[in-house]
Design a protein around this motif. Sequence first.
Motif, PDB file in Angstrom:
ATOM      1  N   THR A 203       9.206  -5.411   1.622  1.00 45.43           N
ATOM      2  CA  THR A 203       7.700  -5.481   2.429  1.00 45.43           C
ATOM      3  C   THR A 203       8.710  -6.446   2.965  1.00 45.43           C
ATOM      4  O   THR A 203       7.866  -6.516   5.091  1.00 45.43           O
ATOM      5  CB  THR A 203       6.651  -5.316   2.424  1.00 45.43           C
ATOM      6  OG1 THR A 203       6.404  -3.994   1.003  1.00 45.43           O
ATOM      7  CG2 THR A 203       5.899  -4.764   3.219  1.00 45.43           C
TER       8      THR A 203
ATOM      9  N   TYR B  50      10.477   1.209  -1.863  1.00 46.83           N
ATOM     10  CA  TYR B  50      11.210   1.461  -0.534  1.00 46.83           C
ATOM     11  C   TYR B  50      12.876   2.512  -1.334  1.00 46.83           C
ATOM     12  O   TYR B  50      13.993   1.921  -1.573  1.00 46.83           O
ATOM     13  CB  TYR B  50      11.910   0.200   0.260  1.00 46.83           C
ATOM     14  CG  TYR B  50      11.395   0.247   1.438  1.00 46.83           C
ATOM     15  CD1 TYR B  50      10.857   0.633   2.457  1.00 46.83           C
ATOM     16  CD2 TYR B  50      10.338  -1.857   0.561  1.00 46.83           C
ATOM     17  CE1 TYR B  50       9.540   0.096   3.722  1.00 46.83           C
ATOM     18  CE2 TYR B  50       9.260  -2.231   1.655  1.00 46.83           C
ATOM     19  CZ  TYR B  50       9.186  -1.010   2.927  1.00 46.83           C
ATOM     20  OH  TYR B  50       8.445  -1.006   3.830  1.00 46.83           O
TER      21      TYR B  50
ATOM     22  N   HIS C  38      11.651  -6.523   5.109  1.00 47.71           N
ATOM     23  CA  HIS C  38      11.053  -5.587   6.245  1.00 47.71           C
ATOM     24  C   HIS C  38      10.984  -5.937   7.308  1.00 47.71           C
ATOM     25  O   HIS C  38      11.267  -5.737   8.678  1.00 47.71           O
ATOM     26  CB  HIS C  38      10.722  -4.421   6.080  1.00 47.71           C
ATOM     27  CG  HIS C  38      11.807  -3.055   5.292  1.00 47.71           C
ATOM     28  ND1 HIS C  38      12.131  -2.086   5.605  1.00 47.71           N
ATOM     29  CD2 HIS C  38      12.176  -3.395   3.998  1.00 47.71           C
ATOM     30  CE1 HIS C  38      12.899  -1.557   5.067  1.00 47.71           C
ATOM     31  NE2 HIS C  38      13.057  -2.105   3.646  1.00 47.71           N
TER      32      HIS C  38
ATOM     33  N   GLU D 212       5.296   2.329   8.117  1.00 46.30           N
ATOM     34  CA  GLU D 212       6.004   3.216   6.798  1.00 46.30           C
ATOM     35  C   GLU D 212       5.182   3.720   6.096  1.00 46.30           C
ATOM     36  O   GLU D 212       6.279   3.936   4.746  1.00 46.30           O
ATOM     37  CB  GLU D 212       7.245   1.890   6.525  1.00 46.30           C
ATOM     38  CG  GLU D 212       8.258   1.693   7.638  1.00 46.30           C
ATOM     39  CD  GLU D 212       8.938   0.249   7.073  1.00 46.30           C
ATOM     40  OE1 GLU D 212       8.797   0.055   6.471  1.00 46.30           O
ATOM     41  OE2 GLU D 212       9.965   0.107   7.708  1.00 46.30           O
TER      42      GLU D 212
ATOM     43  N   GLU E  87      13.184  -8.584   9.136  1.00 49.28           N
ATOM     44  CA  GLU E  87      14.405  -8.324   9.853  1.00 49.28           C
ATOM     45  C   GLU E  87      13.919  -7.099  11.051  1.00 49.28           C
ATOM     46  O   GLU E  87      14.091  -7.542  12.522  1.00 49.28           O
ATOM     47  CB  GLU E  87      15.187  -6.884   9.123  1.00 49.28           C
ATOM     48  CG  GLU E  87      15.534  -7.159   8.110  1.00 49.28           C
ATOM     49  CD  GLU E  87      15.927  -5.829   7.003  1.00 49.28           C
ATOM     50  OE1 GLU E  87      15.860  -5.237   7.859  1.00 49.28           O
ATOM     51  OE2 GLU E  87      16.412  -6.161   6.156  1.00 49.28           O
TER      52      GLU E  87
END
Length: 133
Positions: free
Chosen positions: A88, A78, A91, A60, A94
């Motif tokens: 972050t 983001y 993310h 990313e 996840e």
Amino acid sequence: MRQKNEYGCSAGAYLTVYLTLTLTILLSLCLALIEGVRQNAVFMEAECVTDIGLNSVFAEYHRELLAQYNLFAIDSSYGSLLPETDVTVRHMAEYMKKNFSTEDVFLDWLFYRDFLGMQLEDIHMTKASFVTD
């Protein structure tokens, strides 16, 4: 026909102390090896899932900063107004949860059994460098 002794067993069918001790040692060796394999599998899966999560976060990166200034940076905002490292971290959590889960395994009820049953409990970022520094 074999003769039976006073305990009702045939004379040739008995279990010696030597055989019992040998089987005990072999069984404990096998169980110790199985536990070692399980622990190493846990470490390997944790390392692989962490590497995949890091690669997904690093994917990313901000392409314009790399193209113009040759600077590899992750935009931790983001799309929001304020950049935060917690976003972050979320993310990455996840991505790691997705890789630990077995939801998308094809015919998991028939062919697949998860012997490790690992899941993500907590994740921390230890260090961050900012572009403005």
